[in-house]
Scaffold this motif. Sequence first.
Motif, mmCIF file in Angstrom:
data_model
loop_
_atom_site.group_PDB
_atom_site.id
_atom_site.type_symbol
_atom_site.label_atom_id
_atom_site.label_comp_id
_atom_site.label_asym_id
_atom_site.label_seq_id
_atom_site.Cartn_x
_atom_site.Cartn_y
_atom_site.Cartn_z
ATOM 1 N N LYS A 134 15.178 -21.146 13.808
ATOM 2 C CA LYS A 134 16.607 -20.997 14.049
ATOM 3 C C LYS A 134 16.984 -21.660 15.366
ATOM 4 O O LYS A 134 16.265 -21.552 16.361
ATOM 5 N N VAL A 175 24.276 -30.853 13.021
ATOM 6 C CA VAL A 175 23.607 -31.832 13.881
ATOM 7 C C VAL A 175 24.497 -33.047 14.109
ATOM 8 O O VAL A 175 24.597 -33.554 15.238
ATOM 9 N N ILE A 200 17.748 -34.122 8.504
ATOM 10 C CA ILE A 200 18.115 -33.265 9.638
ATOM 11 C C ILE A 200 19.269 -33.885 10.410
ATOM 12 O O ILE A 200 20.231 -33.203 10.781
ATOM 13 N N THR A 227 10.053 -23.965 9.938
ATOM 14 C CA THR A 227 11.415 -23.448 9.779
ATOM 15 C C THR A 227 11.742 -22.547 10.968
ATOM 16 O O THR A 227 11.003 -21.625 11.280
ATOM 17 N N THR A 250 19.782 -22.854 10.870
ATOM 18 C CA THR A 250 18.340 -22.928 10.615
ATOM 19 C C THR A 250 17.957 -24.331 10.160
ATOM 20 O O THR A 250 18.675 -24.962 9.393
ATOM 21 N N VAL A 251 16.826 -24.810 10.670
ATOM 22 C CA VAL A 251 16.316 -26.119 10.279
ATOM 23 C C VAL A 251 14.851 -25.991 9.865
ATOM 24 O O VAL A 251 14.166 -25.038 10.250
ATOM 25 N N THR A 252 14.383 -26.946 9.096
ATOM 26 C CA THR A 252 12.964 -27.073 8.775
ATOM 27 C C THR A 252 12.540 -28.476 9.186
ATOM 28 O O THR A 252 12.834 -29.458 8.503
ATOM 29 N N THR A 253 11.869 -28.544 10.315
ATOM 30 C CA THR A 253 11.524 -29.842 10.900
ATOM 31 C C THR A 253 10.530 -29.618 12.036
ATOM 32 O O THR A 253 9.997 -28.517 12.191
ATOM 33 N N LEU A 258 16.582 -32.520 17.920
ATOM 34 C CA LEU A 258 16.638 -32.642 16.465
ATOM 35 C C LEU A 258 16.819 -34.115 16.073
ATOM 36 O O LEU A 258 17.598 -34.827 16.696
ATOM 37 N N LYS A 278 9.255 -28.726 15.651
ATOM 38 C CA LYS A 278 9.731 -27.799 16.678
ATOM 39 C C LYS A 278 9.073 -28.199 17.993
ATOM 40 O O LYS A 278 7.871 -28.052 18.169
ATOM 41 N N MET A 312 22.619 -33.239 8.756
ATOM 42 C CA MET A 312 23.179 -31.894 8.642
ATOM 43 C C MET A 312 24.524 -31.843 9.362
ATOM 44 O O MET A 312 24.663 -32.407 10.457
#
Length: 223
Positions: free
Chosen positions: A133, A208, A202, A131, A151-154, A196, A156, A205
């Motif tokens: 930013k 995105v 994702i 997670t 914010t994303v959870t994916t 992303l 990095k 979103m």
Amino acid sequence: MKHASLKYDVRTNKGLKKALIVYGGAPEHHPKEIADILSGLLREEFFFVQISTTLDSFIMAETQKDVDLIVLIWTRGEISQKQLNALLSLVHSGAGFVGIHASVGAFRSEINYHSLIGGQFLSHPGGVNTTYKVFILDKCHPITRGIQDFTVTTEKYYMLIDPAIHVVAATCFRNVMMPVVWTKYYGKGRVFYNSLGHTLDIVCMPQVLRIMRNGMIWAARKR
């Protein structure tokens, strides 16, 4: 997507720009599904869209010289010199180029390809569920205008980057700011890259999708 089902004939719709989406490589990045999403965005913007699963499409497009935008959704793999030279020639002469997520790690031994896209993937510390930013650094750019930090959870991505890129959005690795979205120029062509896109949630979103849409429009050949 209101125009996704329409079939345009570029011969009778001369005002339409022509986009070529090429996808392939590792299936875990859902290349077909992402290609379908991006083609829908482009059709909403009145592009004539062709989708292909072969890198030979670059050779065919180079002989016709009528493509305005190339979108690559590709993981790892190899590209022949003939295919690569055709791609480089198309972008250098003015076609836009868009790289999505793992395309920055495709064709890893091809320095000229990474000179085109503007960087190369090294690793994704923390695995696929980190997670973090995304900071919008250039709030006035057409790609990110009106988009706030999110914010994303994916995955990095930690990458080697060309100092010639213009960083539009970034994230932080301790004391290092790492690009997430960038632009650059390659000859007469505009290049847009967005790291992303590891999973469909994702990609879908709102922030995105908007970055993807704006980035493709920005990169497309200017008439």
